[in-house]
Write a protein that holds these residues in place. Structure first.
Motif, PDB file in Angstrom:
ATOM      1  N   LYS A 104       0.831  -1.206   0.000  1.00 55.03           N
ATOM      2  CA  LYS A 104       0.000   0.000   0.000  1.00 55.03           C
ATOM      3  C   LYS A 104       0.869   1.262   0.000  1.00 55.03           C
ATOM      4  O   LYS A 104       0.585   2.222  -0.719  1.00 55.03           O
ATOM      5  N   LEU A 105       1.934   1.255   0.804  1.00 60.08           N
ATOM      6  CA  LEU A 105       2.800   2.430   0.882  1.00 60.08           C
ATOM      7  C   LEU A 105       3.565   2.652  -0.419  1.00 60.08           C
ATOM      8  O   LEU A 105       3.682   3.788  -0.881  1.00 60.08           O
ATOM      9  N   VAL A 106       4.064   1.585  -1.030  1.00 54.83           N
ATOM     10  CA  VAL A 106       4.791   1.727  -2.294  1.00 54.83           C
ATOM     11  C   VAL A 106       3.838   2.203  -3.392  1.00 54.83           C
ATOM     12  O   VAL A 106       4.188   3.083  -4.190  1.00 54.83           O
ATOM     13  N   ALA A 107       2.631   1.660  -3.425  1.00 51.14           N
ATOM     14  CA  ALA A 107       1.650   2.096  -4.430  1.00 51.14           C
ATOM     15  C   ALA A 107       1.324   3.576  -4.256  1.00 51.14           C
ATOM     16  O   ALA A 107       1.218   4.321  -5.245  1.00 51.14           O
ATOM     17  N   ALA A 108       1.176   4.020  -3.009  1.00 48.38           N
ATOM     18  CA  ALA A 108       0.889   5.437  -2.751  1.00 48.38           C
ATOM     19  C   ALA A 108       2.058   6.314  -3.187  1.00 48.38           C
ATOM     20  O   ALA A 108       1.857   7.413  -3.728  1.00 48.38           O
ATOM     21  N   MET A 109       3.297   5.846  -2.962  1.00 45.29           N
ATOM     22  CA  MET A 109       4.464   6.616  -3.404  1.00 45.29           C
ATOM     23  C   MET A 109       4.478   6.723  -4.922  1.00 45.29           C
ATOM     24  O   MET A 109       4.696   7.810  -5.470  1.00 45.29           O
ATOM     25  N   LYS A 110       4.235   5.618  -5.613  1.00 46.56           N
ATOM     26  CA  LYS A 110       4.182   5.640  -7.078  1.00 46.56           C
ATOM     27  C   LYS A 110       3.125   6.633  -7.555  1.00 46.56           C
ATOM     28  O   LYS A 110       3.372   7.423  -8.477  1.00 46.56           O
ATOM     29  N   ASP A 111       1.960   6.590  -6.923  1.00 49.20           N
ATOM     30  CA  ASP A 111       0.873   7.505  -7.302  1.00 49.20           C
ATOM     31  C   ASP A 111       1.270   8.962  -7.072  1.00 49.20           C
ATOM     32  O   ASP A 111       0.899   9.840  -7.848  1.00 49.20           O
ATOM     33  N   SER A 112       2.039   9.222  -6.013  1.00 46.61           N
ATOM     34  CA  SER A 112       2.444  10.609  -5.727  1.00 46.61           C
ATOM     35  C   SER A 112       3.386  11.130  -6.805  1.00 46.61           C
ATOM     36  O   SER A 112       3.318  12.303  -7.176  1.00 46.61           O
ATOM     37  N   PHE A 113       4.258  10.283  -7.314  1.00 45.37           N
ATOM     38  CA  PHE A 113       5.125  10.718  -8.415  1.00 45.37           C
ATOM     39  C   PHE A 113       4.325  10.914  -9.694  1.00 45.37           C
ATOM     40  O   PHE A 113       4.595  11.842 -10.463  1.00 45.37           O
ATOM     41  N   ALA A 114       3.325  10.066  -9.920  1.00 45.85           N
ATOM     42  CA  ALA A 114       2.457  10.243 -11.094  1.00 45.85           C
ATOM     43  C   ALA A 114       1.707  11.564 -10.978  1.00 45.85           C
ATOM     44  O   ALA A 114       1.571  12.302 -11.965  1.00 45.85           O
ATOM     45  N   PHE A 115       1.234  11.889  -9.774  1.00 46.02           N
ATOM     46  CA  PHE A 115       0.561  13.171  -9.563  1.00 46.02           C
ATOM     47  C   PHE A 115       1.518  14.323  -9.844  1.00 46.02           C
ATOM     48  O   PHE A 115       1.158  15.292 -10.522  1.00 46.02           O
ATOM     49  N   CYS A 116       2.747  14.231  -9.351  1.00 49.05           N
ATOM     50  CA  CYS A 116       3.719  15.306  -9.596  1.00 49.05           C
ATOM     51  C   CYS A 116       3.970  15.481 -11.089  1.00 49.05           C
ATOM     52  O   CYS A 116       4.036  16.613 -11.579  1.00 49.05           O
ATOM     53  N   THR A 117       4.099  14.393 -11.814  1.00 41.98           N
ATOM     54  CA  THR A 117       4.330  14.470 -13.259  1.00 41.98           C
ATOM     55  C   THR A 117       3.191  15.233 -13.929  1.00 41.98           C
ATOM     56  O   THR A 117       3.434  16.146 -14.730  1.00 41.98           O
ATOM     57  N   THR A 118       1.960  14.883 -13.604  1.00 37.69           N
ATOM     58  CA  THR A 118       0.790  15.534 -14.200  1.00 37.69           C
ATOM     59  C   THR A 118       0.660  16.983 -13.725  1.00 37.69           C
ATOM     60  O   THR A 118       0.445  17.889 -14.522  1.00 37.69           O
ATOM     61  N   ALA A 119       0.787  17.191 -12.420  1.00 35.26           N
ATOM     62  CA  ALA A 119       0.589  18.525 -11.840  1.00 35.26           C
ATOM     63  C   ALA A 119       1.642  19.516 -12.314  1.00 35.26           C
ATOM     64  O   ALA A 119       1.334  20.692 -12.548  1.00 35.26           O
ATOM     65  N   LEU A 120       2.872  19.073 -12.460  1.00 35.04           N
ATOM     66  CA  LEU A 120       3.949  19.988 -12.849  1.00 35.04           C
ATOM     67  C   LEU A 120       4.046  20.193 -14.356  1.00 35.04           C
ATOM     68  O   LEU A 120       4.773  21.076 -14.810  1.00 35.04           O
ATOM     69  N   ALA A 121       3.314  19.402 -15.139  1.00 38.41           N
ATOM     70  CA  ALA A 121       3.429  19.452 -16.603  1.00 38.41           C
ATOM     71  C   ALA A 121       3.227  20.856 -17.163  1.00 38.41           C
ATOM     72  O   ALA A 121       3.926  21.271 -18.092  1.00 38.41           O
ATOM     73  N   SER A 122       2.296  21.614 -16.611  1.00 37.59           N
ATOM     74  CA  SER A 122       2.018  22.948 -17.164  1.00 37.59           C
ATOM     75  C   SER A 122       2.736  24.068 -16.414  1.00 37.59           C
ATOM     76  O   SER A 122       2.558  25.241 -16.739  1.00 37.59           O
ATOM     77  N   VAL A 123       3.551  23.732 -15.436  1.00 38.05           N
ATOM     78  CA  VAL A 123       4.286  24.747 -14.670  1.00 38.05           C
ATOM     79  C   VAL A 123       5.482  25.217 -15.495  1.00 38.05           C
ATOM     80  O   VAL A 123       6.207  24.418 -16.076  1.00 38.05           O
TER      81      VAL A 123
END
Length: 179
Positions: A104-123
């Motif tokens: 669960k913790l590793v999956a959440a970490m992976k998801d957090s990096f995926a979120f960063c990739t998407t969130a930072l894309a337009s920055v």
């Protein structure tokens, strides 16, 4: 002798300058640098979390220190908070605890990096001076938050590496190259 030095300096451009000219101008050097680091840190930090055996997620180097599970949880929360604040997007609502299982913790970490990739894309660097409140009541600029995010990845990976080494496990970046 001076004319010889001047002529040598005007000779062919250094290889780095030629390569940079081929690649083009970097239009957002700060945000671009941070965004370019996401895949590398994701690869290394997730690999470190995966390398630690599940039964060692409660490992603490000393009783007053955080557990490895806490570190993985903290990395996840930090990624989501930093990338949300920097991008202006809502952070994912992730419910995890340091005592959750490794999967669960590793999956959440992976998801957090995926979120960063998407969130930072337009920055980009056009709003580096914009200010917002961070970590309670502390103002920070978007540029400062980008620098702090990059620093947090470095710090957190180093901490993962130390915890792994204390358990006799080579961290991902210390592994011999596979041929």
């Amino acid at each position: 002798m001076t004319s010889g030095v001047a002529a040598a300096q005007q000779a062919a451009p250094p290889a780095d300058a030629q390569k940079m000219a081929e690649l083009g101008t970097v239009t957002s050097p700060v945000s671009g640098f941070v965004k370019a680091g996401v895949p590398r840190y994701q690869k290394n930090m997730v690999a470190a979390a995966e390398a630690m055996p599940a039964e060692k997620y409660s490992f603490k180097p000393m009783p007053e220190m955080n557990s490895f599970g806490h570190l993985v949880m903290h990395i996840t929360q930090s990624n989501n908070t930093f990338c949300s604040k920097i991008s202006g997007q809502a952070a994912p609502d992730v419910k995890i605890a340091e005592t959750d299982g490794k999967d669960k913790l590793v999956a959440a970490m992976k998801d957090s990096f995926a979120f960063c990739t998407t969130a930072l894309a337009s920055v980009d660097d056009s709003k580096l001076g914009d200010q917002f409140m961070f970590f309670g009541n502390r103002p920070i600029s978007r540029g400062g938050a980008l620098v702090a995010l990059q620093g947090s990845w470095t710090d957190h990976y180093a901490t993962e590496a130390i915890y792994l080494r204390l358990n006799g496990i080579l961290p991902p970046t210390a592994q011999p190259e596979k041929k």
